[in-house]
Write a protein that holds these residues in place. Sequence first.
Motif, mmCIF file in Angstrom:
data_model
loop_
_atom_site.group_PDB
_atom_site.id
_atom_site.type_symbol
_atom_site.label_atom_id
_atom_site.label_comp_id
_atom_site.label_asym_id
_atom_site.label_seq_id
_atom_site.Cartn_x
_atom_site.Cartn_y
_atom_site.Cartn_z
ATOM 1 N N ALA A 200 -8.821 -1.285 -14.266
ATOM 2 C CA ALA A 200 -8.517 -2.034 -13.043
ATOM 3 C C ALA A 200 -9.808 -2.699 -12.583
ATOM 4 O O ALA A 200 -10.867 -2.521 -13.201
ATOM 5 C CB ALA A 200 -7.957 -1.119 -11.961
ATOM 6 N N THR A 201 -9.729 -3.463 -11.513
ATOM 7 C CA THR A 201 -10.899 -4.163 -10.995
ATOM 8 C C THR A 201 -11.226 -3.684 -9.588
ATOM 9 O O THR A 201 -10.366 -3.118 -8.891
ATOM 10 C CB THR A 201 -10.676 -5.683 -10.972
ATOM 11 N N ALA A 202 -12.459 -3.945 -9.173
ATOM 12 C CA ALA A 202 -12.869 -3.591 -7.818
ATOM 13 C C ALA A 202 -12.037 -4.347 -6.785
ATOM 14 O O ALA A 202 -11.712 -3.812 -5.725
ATOM 15 C CB ALA A 202 -14.355 -3.894 -7.633
ATOM 16 N N GLU A 203 -11.679 -5.579 -7.099
ATOM 17 C CA GLU A 203 -10.868 -6.388 -6.178
ATOM 18 C C GLU A 203 -9.493 -5.751 -5.956
ATOM 19 O O GLU A 203 -8.963 -5.761 -4.835
ATOM 20 C CB GLU A 203 -10.707 -7.812 -6.708
ATOM 21 N N GLN A 204 -8.926 -5.197 -7.025
ATOM 22 C CA GLN A 204 -7.628 -4.531 -6.885
ATOM 23 C C GLN A 204 -7.727 -3.298 -5.998
ATOM 24 O O GLN A 204 -6.812 -3.000 -5.229
ATOM 25 C CB GLN A 204 -7.096 -4.147 -8.274
ATOM 26 N N LEU A 205 -8.836 -2.575 -6.100
ATOM 27 C CA LEU A 205 -9.003 -1.394 -5.258
ATOM 28 C C LEU A 205 -9.166 -1.802 -3.799
ATOM 29 O O LEU A 205 -8.608 -1.153 -2.905
ATOM 30 C CB LEU A 205 -10.207 -0.571 -5.716
ATOM 31 N N VAL A 206 -9.941 -2.859 -3.549
ATOM 32 C CA VAL A 206 -10.115 -3.342 -2.170
ATOM 33 C C VAL A 206 -8.764 -3.743 -1.587
ATOM 34 O O VAL A 206 -8.458 -3.454 -0.424
ATOM 35 C CB VAL A 206 -11.105 -4.521 -2.130
ATOM 36 N N ALA A 207 -7.924 -4.427 -2.393
ATOM 37 C CA ALA A 207 -6.585 -4.800 -1.941
ATOM 38 C C ALA A 207 -5.741 -3.567 -1.647
ATOM 39 O O ALA A 207 -4.975 -3.534 -0.673
ATOM 40 C CB ALA A 207 -5.906 -5.669 -2.991
ATOM 41 N N ALA A 208 -5.885 -2.523 -2.478
ATOM 42 C CA ALA A 208 -5.148 -1.276 -2.256
ATOM 43 C C ALA A 208 -5.620 -0.587 -0.972
ATOM 44 O O ALA A 208 -4.810 0.006 -0.240
ATOM 45 C CB ALA A 208 -5.316 -0.349 -3.454
ATOM 46 N N GLN A 209 -6.929 -0.666 -0.678
ATOM 47 C CA GLN A 209 -7.450 -0.079 0.555
ATOM 48 C C GLN A 209 -6.820 -0.727 1.782
ATOM 49 O O GLN A 209 -6.559 -0.062 2.783
ATOM 50 C CB GLN A 209 -8.978 -0.233 0.605
ATOM 51 N N GLN A 210 -6.591 -2.032 1.694
ATOM 52 C CA GLN A 210 -5.939 -2.731 2.806
ATOM 53 C C GLN A 210 -4.453 -2.387 2.865
ATOM 54 O O GLN A 210 -3.866 -2.256 3.941
ATOM 55 C CB GLN A 210 -6.117 -4.247 2.644
ATOM 56 N N ALA A 211 -3.832 -2.236 1.692
ATOM 57 C CA ALA A 211 -2.383 -1.999 1.632
ATOM 58 C C ALA A 211 -1.984 -0.664 2.251
ATOM 59 O O ALA A 211 -0.931 -0.563 2.892
ATOM 60 C CB ALA A 211 -1.907 -2.073 0.181
ATOM 61 N N ILE A 212 -2.801 0.378 2.076
ATOM 62 C CA ILE A 212 -2.399 1.699 2.571
ATOM 63 C C ILE A 212 -2.324 1.747 4.094
ATOM 64 O O ILE A 212 -1.645 2.611 4.660
ATOM 65 C CB ILE A 212 -3.338 2.821 2.069
ATOM 66 N N GLN A 255 -1.990 8.630 4.809
ATOM 67 C CA GLN A 255 -1.451 7.337 4.375
ATOM 68 C C GLN A 255 -1.750 7.095 2.896
ATOM 69 O O GLN A 255 -0.877 6.667 2.140
ATOM 70 C CB GLN A 255 -2.054 6.205 5.209
ATOM 71 N N ALA A 256 -3.001 7.377 2.491
ATOM 72 C CA ALA A 256 -3.389 7.167 1.098
ATOM 73 C C ALA A 256 -2.616 8.089 0.163
ATOM 74 O O ALA A 256 -2.178 7.664 -0.917
ATOM 75 C CB ALA A 256 -4.893 7.382 0.935
ATOM 76 N N MET A 257 -2.427 9.342 0.550
ATOM 77 C CA MET A 257 -1.685 10.283 -0.292
ATOM 78 C C MET A 257 -0.246 9.838 -0.468
ATOM 79 O O MET A 257 0.316 9.912 -1.571
ATOM 80 C CB MET A 257 -1.743 11.687 0.325
ATOM 81 N N ALA A 258 0.371 9.360 0.611
ATOM 82 C CA ALA A 258 1.738 8.862 0.518
ATOM 83 C C ALA A 258 1.815 7.658 -0.411
ATOM 84 O O ALA A 258 2.736 7.544 -1.232
ATOM 85 C CB ALA A 258 2.260 8.499 1.910
ATOM 86 N N ALA A 259 0.845 6.740 -0.304
ATOM 87 C CA ALA A 259 0.842 5.543 -1.144
ATOM 88 C C ALA A 259 0.665 5.895 -2.616
ATOM 89 O O ALA A 259 1.316 5.317 -3.490
ATOM 90 C CB ALA A 259 -0.272 4.593 -0.695
ATOM 91 N N ILE A 260 -0.210 6.873 -2.911
ATOM 92 C CA ILE A 260 -0.414 7.311 -4.294
ATOM 93 C C ILE A 260 0.887 7.879 -4.865
ATOM 94 O O ILE A 260 1.193 7.712 -6.045
ATOM 95 C CB ILE A 260 -1.551 8.351 -4.365
ATOM 96 N N VAL A 266 4.708 8.487 5.525
ATOM 97 C CA VAL A 266 4.008 9.767 5.386
ATOM 98 C C VAL A 266 4.949 10.914 5.708
ATOM 99 O O VAL A 266 5.706 10.861 6.685
ATOM 100 C CB VAL A 266 2.776 9.812 6.319
ATOM 101 N N LEU A 267 4.897 11.955 4.881
ATOM 102 C CA LEU A 267 5.634 13.195 5.126
ATOM 103 C C LEU A 267 4.653 14.289 5.568
ATOM 104 O O LEU A 267 3.456 14.213 5.254
ATOM 105 C CB LEU A 267 6.368 13.640 3.863
ATOM 106 N N PRO A 268 5.122 15.320 6.269
ATOM 107 C CA PRO A 268 4.230 16.433 6.638
ATOM 108 C C PRO A 268 3.540 17.052 5.426
ATOM 109 O O PRO A 268 2.407 17.538 5.527
ATOM 110 C CB PRO A 268 5.178 17.426 7.311
ATOM 111 N N ASP A 269 4.197 17.030 4.271
ATOM 112 C CA ASP A 269 3.601 17.589 3.061
ATOM 113 C C ASP A 269 2.343 16.835 2.648
ATOM 114 O O ASP A 269 1.422 17.422 2.081
ATOM 115 C CB ASP A 269 4.622 17.562 1.917
ATOM 116 N N ASP A 270 2.285 15.531 2.943
ATOM 117 C CA ASP A 270 1.080 14.752 2.646
ATOM 118 C C ASP A 270 -0.102 15.252 3.472
ATOM 119 O O ASP A 270 -1.233 15.312 2.991
ATOM 120 C CB ASP A 270 1.321 13.260 2.936
#
Length: 314
Positions: A200-212, A255-260, A266-270
């Motif tokens: 993957a690329t750094a740009e994709q990770l930055v986009a994922a950081q915004q998405a979560i 939020q990140a755990m739910a997205a992964i 988000v659930l309480p389990d996250d």
Amino acid sequence: MALVSELSKRVIGNVENAIVGKRKQLVLSMVAWLSGGHILLEDVPGVAKTMLARALAKSLGCHFKRVQCTPDLLPTDVTGTSIFNQKTSEFEFRPGPVFTQILLADEINRATPRTQASLLEAMAESRVTVDGKSYSLNPPFLVIATQNPVDHEGTFPLPEAQLDRFLMRFSLGYPSVEEEMRMLDLLQFQHPVDAMTSVATAEQLVAAQQAIRAVHVDPRVRHYLLQIVHQTRHNDNLALGGSPRATIALFRCAQAMAAIRGRAYVLPDDVKKIIAPVMNHRLILRPESRLRKLTTEKVLEEILGEIAVPTIST
């Protein structure tokens, strides 16, 4: 969220080509990175702490630099310094190793408090100020600091306020016999990290950081999260509970755990999955609680057992 989940699975799967049997820790690393936080690895020597940082960098084609912390390491050795150029008769800024995308601060507790503090601005604001001028760091910026809990001679323990700056603290632990056998097979001819390629690329990770940040957190889950943090502030076994920064960290990591996991909610389990690595280093036990062999993990388990888990319809 499907794209974030797919990106995370690619990165985790790629890192597992070099690091065996650490799926839980790799997921936590991705949660921290997607949340824009930093990681403190506290473990014994030789359990692949450095390899984890290198493998994450290679998986996303990110720039990687390593700082070996020692008592004589100066803040300018980390941030950089201005040097006088005789040809131009001007001072030129020479950036230090912090100007990268993944910085490994190896054995951070061996550096002096002044040097440890030189990382705080970079960690909190993704920028460095030298001689009154600020320089921005390239995203995604991640600090992975390590420290060995077994060797305290010549060390400077991180103060509680600075520990709070790390989003997560966790350990890798020893591998099982089967995992160590697999490790020997991988290392027979060459180091597996050297053969890794980016997936993957750094740009994709930055986009994922915004998405979560768009992941929905139900008011009932927010209240559940807040109850946990507030209970730590009033628990008889704790001298210091979670700060508002801890609340924000739990919220973002959930939020990140739910997205992964491929969910847009988000659930309480996250929250339960990330409560220990996010909160353990932010809590301080009372001396009498330590004498009773209590740990922050046990206190958190008791708190979780006392709070009713909300029911969220999916």
